[in-house]
Design a protein around this motif. Structure first.
Motif, PDB file in Angstrom:
ATOM      1  N   ARG A 191       0.827  -1.220   0.000  1.00  0.00           N
ATOM      2  CA  ARG A 191       0.000   0.000   0.000  1.00  0.00           C
ATOM      3  C   ARG A 191       0.858   1.266   0.000  1.00  0.00           C
ATOM      4  N   TYR A 192       2.078   1.155   0.528  1.00  0.00           N
ATOM      5  CA  TYR A 192       2.951   2.328   0.560  1.00  0.00           C
ATOM      6  C   TYR A 192       3.828   2.431  -0.682  1.00  0.00           C
ATOM      7  N   MET A 193       3.609   1.557  -1.640  1.00  0.00           N
ATOM      8  CA  MET A 193       4.225   1.680  -2.953  1.00  0.00           C
ATOM      9  C   MET A 193       3.398   2.559  -3.882  1.00  0.00           C
ATOM     10  N   VAL A 194       2.139   2.800  -3.528  1.00  0.00           N
ATOM     11  CA  VAL A 194       1.194   3.415  -4.461  1.00  0.00           C
ATOM     12  C   VAL A 194       1.663   4.778  -4.949  1.00  0.00           C
ATOM     13  N   ARG A 195       1.988   5.669  -4.039  1.00  0.00           N
ATOM     14  CA  ARG A 195       2.430   7.001  -4.452  1.00  0.00           C
ATOM     15  C   ARG A 195       3.693   6.911  -5.318  1.00  0.00           C
ATOM     16  N   LEU A 196       4.611   6.046  -4.912  1.00  0.00           N
ATOM     17  CA  LEU A 196       5.878   5.917  -5.636  1.00  0.00           C
ATOM     18  C   LEU A 196       5.662   5.345  -7.035  1.00  0.00           C
ATOM     19  N   SER A 197       4.807   4.338  -7.142  1.00  0.00           N
ATOM     20  CA  SER A 197       4.582   3.738  -8.451  1.00  0.00           C
ATOM     21  C   SER A 197       3.764   4.651  -9.357  1.00  0.00           C
ATOM     22  N   GLU A 198       2.833   5.406  -8.794  1.00  0.00           N
ATOM     23  CA  GLU A 198       2.073   6.376  -9.593  1.00  0.00           C
ATOM     24  C   GLU A 198       2.998   7.445 -10.174  1.00  0.00           C
ATOM     25  N   GLU A 199       3.931   7.924  -9.356  1.00  0.00           N
ATOM     26  CA  GLU A 199       4.887   8.924  -9.827  1.00  0.00           C
ATOM     27  C   GLU A 199       5.803   8.346 -10.910  1.00  0.00           C
ATOM     28  N   ALA A 200       6.243   7.104 -10.698  1.00  0.00           N
ATOM     29  CA  ALA A 200       7.100   6.462 -11.697  1.00  0.00           C
ATOM     30  C   ALA A 200       6.352   6.241 -13.006  1.00  0.00           C
ATOM     31  N   TYR A 201       5.088   5.850 -12.909  1.00  0.00           N
ATOM     32  CA  TYR A 201       4.283   5.628 -14.121  1.00  0.00           C
ATOM     33  C   TYR A 201       4.102   6.933 -14.896  1.00  0.00           C
ATOM     34  N   ALA A 202       3.788   8.002 -14.182  1.00  0.00           N
ATOM     35  CA  ALA A 202       3.590   9.299 -14.837  1.00  0.00           C
ATOM     36  C   ALA A 202       4.864   9.763 -15.533  1.00  0.00           C
ATOM     37  N   ALA A 203       6.020   9.450 -14.938  1.00  0.00           N
ATOM     38  CA  ALA A 203       7.303   9.853 -15.519  1.00  0.00           C
ATOM     39  C   ALA A 203       7.843   8.820 -16.508  1.00  0.00           C
ATOM     40  N   LYS A 204       7.085   7.731 -16.720  1.00  0.00           N
ATOM     41  CA  LYS A 204       7.498   6.637 -17.617  1.00  0.00           C
ATOM     42  C   LYS A 204       8.848   6.037 -17.200  1.00  0.00           C
ATOM     43  N   GLN A 205       9.010   5.877 -15.905  1.00  0.00           N
ATOM     44  CA  GLN A 205      10.240   5.282 -15.377  1.00  0.00           C
ATOM     45  C   GLN A 205      10.049   3.770 -15.260  1.00  0.00           C
ATOM     46  N   PHE A 206      10.208   3.088 -16.391  1.00  0.00           N
ATOM     47  CA  PHE A 206       9.982   1.656 -16.460  1.00  0.00           C
ATOM     48  C   PHE A 206      11.315   0.910 -16.562  1.00  0.00           C
ATOM     49  N   VAL A 207      11.282  -0.378 -16.222  1.00  0.00           N
ATOM     50  CA  VAL A 207      12.450  -1.243 -16.396  1.00  0.00           C
ATOM     51  C   VAL A 207      12.123  -2.291 -17.445  1.00  0.00           C
ATOM     52  N   ASP A 208      13.167  -2.880 -18.015  1.00  0.00           N
ATOM     53  CA  ASP A 208      13.000  -3.927 -19.007  1.00  0.00           C
ATOM     54  C   ASP A 208      12.646  -5.224 -18.282  1.00  0.00           C
ATOM     55  N   SER A 209      11.402  -5.666 -18.406  1.00  0.00           N
ATOM     56  CA  SER A 209      10.947  -6.832 -17.654  1.00  0.00           C
ATOM     57  C   SER A 209      11.659  -8.114 -18.083  1.00  0.00           C
ATOM     58  N   ALA A 210      12.232  -8.135 -19.267  1.00  0.00           N
ATOM     59  CA  ALA A 210      12.932  -9.340 -19.729  1.00  0.00           C
ATOM     60  C   ALA A 210      14.274  -9.532 -19.032  1.00  0.00           C
ATOM     61  N   TYR A 211      14.933  -8.439 -18.693  1.00  0.00           N
ATOM     62  CA  TYR A 211      16.305  -8.526 -18.192  1.00  0.00           C
ATOM     63  C   TYR A 211      16.498  -8.009 -16.775  1.00  0.00           C
ATOM     64  N   PHE A 212      15.476  -7.407 -16.198  1.00  0.00           N
ATOM     65  CA  PHE A 212      15.647  -6.796 -14.874  1.00  0.00           C
ATOM     66  C   PHE A 212      15.925  -7.856 -13.812  1.00  0.00           C
ATOM     67  N   GLU A 213      16.863  -7.565 -12.917  1.00  0.00           N
ATOM     68  CA  GLU A 213      17.166  -8.404 -11.765  1.00  0.00           C
ATOM     69  C   GLU A 213      17.095  -7.553 -10.498  1.00  0.00           C
ATOM     70  N   PRO A 214      16.480  -8.092  -9.441  1.00  0.00           N
ATOM     71  CA  PRO A 214      16.425  -7.345  -8.175  1.00  0.00           C
ATOM     72  C   PRO A 214      17.780  -7.342  -7.486  1.00  0.00           C
ATOM     73  N   PHE A 215      17.846  -6.663  -6.341  1.00  0.00           N
ATOM     74  CA  PHE A 215      19.083  -6.536  -5.588  1.00  0.00           C
ATOM     75  C   PHE A 215      19.037  -7.522  -4.419  1.00  0.00           C
ATOM     76  N   TYR A 216      19.776  -8.624  -4.578  1.00  0.00           N
ATOM     77  CA  TYR A 216      19.713  -9.719  -3.631  1.00  0.00           C
ATOM     78  C   TYR A 216      20.682  -9.522  -2.465  1.00  0.00           C
ATOM     79  N   LEU A 217      20.272  -9.977  -1.271  1.00  0.00           N
ATOM     80  CA  LEU A 217      21.163  -9.943  -0.127  1.00  0.00           C
ATOM     81  C   LEU A 217      22.324 -10.927  -0.274  1.00  0.00           C
ATOM     82  N   LYS A 218      22.195 -11.911  -1.148  1.00  0.00           N
ATOM     83  CA  LYS A 218      23.294 -12.858  -1.332  1.00  0.00           C
ATOM     84  C   LYS A 218      24.539 -12.157  -1.879  1.00  0.00           C
ATOM     85  N   ASP A 219      24.358 -10.992  -2.484  1.00  0.00           N
ATOM     86  CA  ASP A 219      25.480 -10.243  -3.033  1.00  0.00           C
ATOM     87  C   ASP A 219      26.063  -9.270  -2.019  1.00  0.00           C
TER      88      ASP A 219
END
Length: 230
Positions: A191-219
């Motif tokens: 629920r606390y992602m909503v404002r952040l994701s709405e702002e990112a959507y409006a600014a077209k701040q998207f990632v490439d869903s085919a290649y995106f990798e999250p930031f793992y604690l294993k690293d």
């Protein structure tokens, strides 16, 4: 006009929220995990059913991208990628410390000139941490830290610092500066992602869903002095 599905699985908590023009129209959360593998698919299916029932069309999927649990992030990001590929919609990635900080901004009374320090637990006295002001401007970007008694002294010498997140829960006995404040039991939620994701959507701040990798604690590699990872 935007309808966004938000997914948060970076910690043992599993949560999903759908927003339509910034208003939450669906939400599910489980704090008894980790049980992401069994719950996330159910939450998403229920969310998509509600989207259809309301006559909405999903415009994007936003996922909390870490740092966080390897398994949780893998499940959440994989779900987001599959939805974006199947529906042909863009993917948004939100750093988990930002989600935590947004929650604090929306739920806590903050004193003037207070810096906000979300902490994601790694191991022993190691955390991922960042510092933001109350407008979410970056004071210090996400870094891998070994927490010691003088950690963050340069910030504590000039202002109050509010520490929170599952990493902060183990640090209050170590960081004893009079300007240090702690909020217990704080975890990220969709629920606390909503404002952040709405702002990112409006600014077209998207990632490439085919290649995106999250930031793992294993690293995780923590050094002193601190080492930025972004």
């Amino acid at each position: 006009m935007s309808c966004i599905l938000n997914i948060e699985t970076a910690t043992p908590v599993c949560s999903v929220a759908v927003s339509s023009n910034g208003k939450i129209v669906f939400e599910r959360e489980n704090t008894e995990g980790p049980s992401h593998a069994s719950l996330l698919g159910v939450f998403v299916a229920d969310a998509m059913a509600e989207v259809r029932a309301l006559g909405l069309t999903l415009d994007s999927v936003s996922v909390s991208c870490g740092p966080g649990s390897y398994t949780g992030l893998r499940i959440g990001v994989s779900e987001a990628k599959g939805l974006c590929y199947g529906l042909g919609i863009p993917m948004i990635a939100i750093k988990t410390p930002l989600v935590l900080t947004q929650k604090v901004i929306e739920t806590e009374e903050l004193e003037a000139n207070t810096l906000l320090c979300p902490m994601i637990d790694a191991r022993r006295m190691e955390v991922y941490a960042a510092l933001y002001d109350k407008e979410l401007k970056v004071v210090r970007d996400i870094a891998a830290d070994i927490v010691e008694s003088d950690s963050y002294a340069e910030y504590l010498s000039n202002s109050k610092v509010l520490f929170f997140g599952n990493g902060a829960d183990k640090c209050d006995d170590c960081i004893t500066d009079s300007n240090a404040r702690f909020v217990k039991g704080m975890y990220p939620s969709a629920r606390y992602m909503v404002r952040l994701s709405e702002e990112a959507y409006a600014a077209k701040q998207f990632v490439d869903s085919a290649y995106f990798e999250p930031f793992y604690l294993k690293d995780f590699v923590a050094t002193t002095p601190k080492k930025n990872i972004f």
